[in-house]
Design a protein around this motif. Structure first.
Motif, PDB file in Angstrom:
ATOM      1  N   CYS A  83      -4.738   2.668 -24.778  1.00  0.00           N
ATOM      2  CA  CYS A  83      -5.649   1.812 -24.005  1.00  0.00           C
ATOM      3  C   CYS A  83      -5.939   0.513 -24.745  1.00  0.00           C
ATOM      4  N   ARG A  84      -6.130   0.610 -26.051  1.00  0.00           N
ATOM      5  CA  ARG A  84      -6.439  -0.597 -26.835  1.00  0.00           C
ATOM      6  C   ARG A  84      -5.231  -1.528 -26.934  1.00  0.00           C
ATOM      7  N   ARG A  85      -4.060  -0.949 -27.250  1.00  0.00           N
ATOM      8  CA  ARG A  85      -2.885  -1.791 -27.490  1.00  0.00           C
ATOM      9  C   ARG A  85      -2.322  -2.404 -26.210  1.00  0.00           C
ATOM     10  N   THR A  86      -2.593  -1.779 -25.074  1.00  0.00           N
ATOM     11  CA  THR A  86      -2.139  -2.326 -23.792  1.00  0.00           C
ATOM     12  C   THR A  86      -3.349  -2.687 -22.932  1.00  0.00           C
ATOM     13  N   ALA A  87      -4.355  -3.250 -23.573  1.00  0.00           N
ATOM     14  CA  ALA A  87      -5.645  -3.475 -22.907  1.00  0.00           C
ATOM     15  C   ALA A  87      -5.530  -4.306 -21.636  1.00  0.00           C
ATOM     16  N   ASP A  88      -4.653  -5.304 -21.630  1.00  0.00           N
ATOM     17  CA  ASP A  88      -4.544  -6.186 -20.468  1.00  0.00           C
ATOM     18  C   ASP A  88      -3.560  -5.672 -19.424  1.00  0.00           C
ATOM     19  N   ASN A  89      -2.923  -4.552 -19.706  1.00  0.00           N
ATOM     20  CA  ASN A  89      -1.882  -4.043 -18.817  1.00  0.00           C
ATOM     21  C   ASN A  89      -2.486  -3.363 -17.587  1.00  0.00           C
ATOM     22  N   ARG A  90      -1.936  -3.684 -16.431  1.00  0.00           N
ATOM     23  CA  ARG A  90      -2.262  -2.975 -15.205  1.00  0.00           C
ATOM     24  C   ARG A  90      -1.156  -1.936 -15.023  1.00  0.00           C
ATOM     25  N   SER A  91      -1.521  -0.679 -15.068  1.00  0.00           N
ATOM     26  CA  SER A  91      -0.527   0.381 -15.055  1.00  0.00           C
ATOM     27  C   SER A  91       0.385   0.277 -13.833  1.00  0.00           C
ATOM     28  N   SER A  92       1.579   0.832 -13.967  1.00  0.00           N
ATOM     29  CA  SER A  92       2.534   0.784 -12.857  1.00  0.00           C
ATOM     30  C   SER A  92       1.967   1.474 -11.616  1.00  0.00           C
ATOM     31  N   MET A  93       1.164   2.515 -11.820  1.00  0.00           N
ATOM     32  CA  MET A  93       0.585   3.217 -10.674  1.00  0.00           C
ATOM     33  C   MET A  93      -0.451   2.346  -9.968  1.00  0.00           C
ATOM     34  N   LEU A  94      -1.223   1.614 -10.741  1.00  0.00           N
ATOM     35  CA  LEU A  94      -2.190   0.683 -10.148  1.00  0.00           C
ATOM     36  C   LEU A  94      -1.466  -0.406  -9.360  1.00  0.00           C
ATOM     37  N   ARG A  95      -0.408  -0.969  -9.939  1.00  0.00           N
ATOM     38  CA  ARG A  95       0.321  -2.024  -9.234  1.00  0.00           C
ATOM     39  C   ARG A  95       0.977  -1.483  -7.961  1.00  0.00           C
ATOM     40  N   ASP A  96       1.464  -0.251  -8.015  1.00  0.00           N
ATOM     41  CA  ASP A  96       2.046   0.348  -6.814  1.00  0.00           C
ATOM     42  C   ASP A  96       1.008   0.469  -5.700  1.00  0.00           C
ATOM     43  N   ILE A  97      -0.183   0.915  -6.053  1.00  0.00           N
ATOM     44  CA  ILE A  97      -1.251   1.042  -5.047  1.00  0.00           C
ATOM     45  C   ILE A  97      -1.612  -0.336  -4.495  1.00  0.00           C
ATOM     46  N   GLU A  98      -1.756  -1.319  -5.363  1.00  0.00           N
ATOM     47  CA  GLU A  98      -2.129  -2.669  -4.930  1.00  0.00           C
ATOM     48  C   GLU A  98      -1.083  -3.280  -4.011  1.00  0.00           C
ATOM     49  N   GLU A  99       0.169  -2.930  -4.224  1.00  0.00           N
ATOM     50  CA  GLU A  99       1.265  -3.537  -3.459  1.00  0.00           C
ATOM     51  C   GLU A  99       1.790  -2.633  -2.356  1.00  0.00           C
ATOM     52  N   GLY A 100       1.068  -1.545  -2.096  1.00  0.00           N
ATOM     53  CA  GLY A 100       1.416  -0.695  -0.975  1.00  0.00           C
ATOM     54  C   GLY A 100       2.672   0.137  -1.144  1.00  0.00           C
ATOM     55  N   ARG A 101       3.037   0.460  -2.396  1.00  0.00           N
ATOM     56  CA  ARG A 101       4.229   1.261  -2.662  1.00  0.00           C
ATOM     57  C   ARG A 101       3.840   2.694  -3.010  1.00  0.00           C
ATOM     58  N   ALA A 102       4.797   3.595  -2.849  1.00  0.00           N
ATOM     59  CA  ALA A 102       4.597   4.965  -3.313  1.00  0.00           C
ATOM     60  C   ALA A 102       4.515   4.965  -4.830  1.00  0.00           C
ATOM     61  N   THR A 103       3.695   5.831  -5.383  1.00  0.00           N
ATOM     62  CA  THR A 103       3.510   5.908  -6.837  1.00  0.00           C
ATOM     63  C   THR A 103       4.360   7.037  -7.423  1.00  0.00           C
ATOM     64  N   GLU A 104       4.256   7.189  -8.735  1.00  0.00           N
ATOM     65  CA  GLU A 104       4.941   8.277  -9.425  1.00  0.00           C
ATOM     66  C   GLU A 104       4.019   9.484  -9.647  1.00  0.00           C
ATOM     67  N   ILE A 105       2.967   9.596  -8.849  1.00  0.00           N
ATOM     68  CA  ILE A 105       2.004  10.676  -9.060  1.00  0.00           C
ATOM     69  C   ILE A 105       2.658  12.054  -8.955  1.00  0.00           C
ATOM     70  N   ASP A 106       3.658  12.215  -8.076  1.00  0.00           N
ATOM     71  CA  ASP A 106       4.303  13.520  -7.919  1.00  0.00           C
ATOM     72  C   ASP A 106       5.075  13.929  -9.163  1.00  0.00           C
ATOM     73  N   TRP A 107       5.556  12.946  -9.943  1.00  0.00           N
ATOM     74  CA  TRP A 107       6.377  13.256 -11.113  1.00  0.00           C
ATOM     75  C   TRP A 107       5.577  13.232 -12.406  1.00  0.00           C
ATOM     76  N   ILE A 108       4.305  12.882 -12.314  1.00  0.00           N
ATOM     77  CA  ILE A 108       3.436  12.903 -13.495  1.00  0.00           C
ATOM     78  C   ILE A 108       2.409  14.016 -13.317  1.00  0.00           C
ATOM     79  N   VAL A 109       1.394  13.786 -12.506  1.00  0.00           N
ATOM     80  CA  VAL A 109       0.387  14.819 -12.281  1.00  0.00           C
ATOM     81  C   VAL A 109       0.945  15.953 -11.425  1.00  0.00           C
ATOM     82  N   GLY A 110       1.777  15.629 -10.440  1.00  0.00           N
ATOM     83  CA  GLY A 110       2.355  16.666  -9.596  1.00  0.00           C
ATOM     84  C   GLY A 110       3.145  17.698 -10.381  1.00  0.00           C
TER      85      GLY A 110
END
Length: 319
Positions: A258-285
């Motif tokens: 979290c500290r070293r990538t403090a300014d990073n918007r995670s790929s999952m956040l960007r997917d939600i913002e841009e209306g794309r499917a996320t990788e939730i099924d392959w991580i939490v799923g």
């Protein structure tokens, strides 16, 4: 050495752009999923923000499979959801007799699909904490430096060309990554490291997507740290049930990301913002499937899984 990167997203552009800028006998090409991005990359090269454009060959997957010139290393930087049986077969067509495949995905489950088309002795898994944000089809911002570790996906399987040759190929890739400015190392076996990375991804990615915050903002939100600890504890219990022990400092590592990538918007956040499917099924799923198979109760993980799936299904806002 010839390295081919498959995938024109943020991580693919970052690795391809920095590797393409290395002039020390390294050839680099990028394989883009669309012809439009392929054409843009062929014309403009890749620009890692803060530096000049780096030129490199650009192809589609079909063109890469058809060409006779095969890479020494193929870095797979597409999302896990893209790795179905058909795509795995296409990857198999890109390989030469000595090509090794390095997978840069976040979750678990993709190695099994790829092993149907890639010889197990040439299949590698990697974890990276590099942060990147794609700005356009040809531009990327390096949002946080991290560490990239990789190792043989089937360490118990002898290399087809012998261990000394495999070790030499691994050393050459590490050297190329160092020349490109990445902190990289070989770690055999890799599975414990993959699971420890999954502990990080399963906490940071869905929570930043749900809350709409950067990685650095996440632990600073009221009540967020308590939720992070709960998710981390549940994911750790699943990891132990699968026969792997979390690193003693696993929680501190998560906060460090979290500290070293403090300014990073995670790929999952960007997917939600841009209306794309996320990788939730392959991580939490995947964690939920492993938990169910082993009788582990993971109510917090199940809740955030459902929340992200609900966000995926949310109608686009009216203009």
């Amino acid at each position: 050495m010839f390295i081919q990167i498959v995938g024109g997203g943020s991580i693919g552009l970052l690795f391809a752009g920095k590797l393409a800028a290395v002039s020390d006998g390294l050839r680099c090409a990028i394989v883009a999923r669309s012809r439009e991005q392929r054409d843009a990359l062929a014309q403009a090269g890749i620009t890692v923000q803060g530096g000049g454009p780096a030129g490199l060959a650009a192809l589609t997957p079909e063109e890469a499979a058809a060409q006779a010139d095969k890479p020494d290393w193929l870095l797979l930087a597409v999302k896990q959801g893209d790795i179905d049986a058909a795509f795995a077969a296409l990857i198999g067509g890109m390989l030469g007799a000595q090509t090794r495949v390095l997978c840069l995905q976040n979750g678990i489950g993709h190695l099994e699909r790829l092993s149907a088309s890639v010889p197990p002795s040439r299949l590698y898994a990697a974890t990276t904490t590099e942060g990147a944000r794609r700005l356009s089809a040809t531009e990327v911002r390096h949002t946080g430096s991290g560490v990239t570790l990789f190792g043989r996906a089937a360490a118990e399987t002898p290399a087809a060309d012998g261990a000394p040759q495999a070790e030499e190929a691994e050393k050459k890739l590490v050297s190329a990554l160092h020349s490109a400015g990445f902190d990289a190392a070989v770690s055999n076996p890799i599975h414990v490291i993959l699971w420890n990375k999954l502990l990080v991804s399963a906490v940071i990615n869905p929570l930043t997507a749900i809350l709409g915050v950067t990685n650095g903002q996440l632990p600073q939100l009221p009540h967020a740290e308590e939720l992070m600890r709960t998710l981390h504890a549940e994911a750790s219990a699943v990891m132990r049930a699968c026969g792997y022990e979390p690193a003693p400092d696993a929680w501190e590592r998560l906060l460090d990301v979290c500290r070293r990538t403090a300014d990073n918007r995670s790929s999952m956040l960007r997917d939600i913002e841009e209306g794309r499917a996320t990788e939730i099924d392959w991580i939490v799923g995947e964690l939920l499937r492993e938990a169910e198979a082993r009788g582990e109760a993971v109510p917090a993980l199940r809740t955030i899984y459902r929340l992200v799936k609900a966000l995926e299904a949310r109608p686009a806002p009216r203009e």
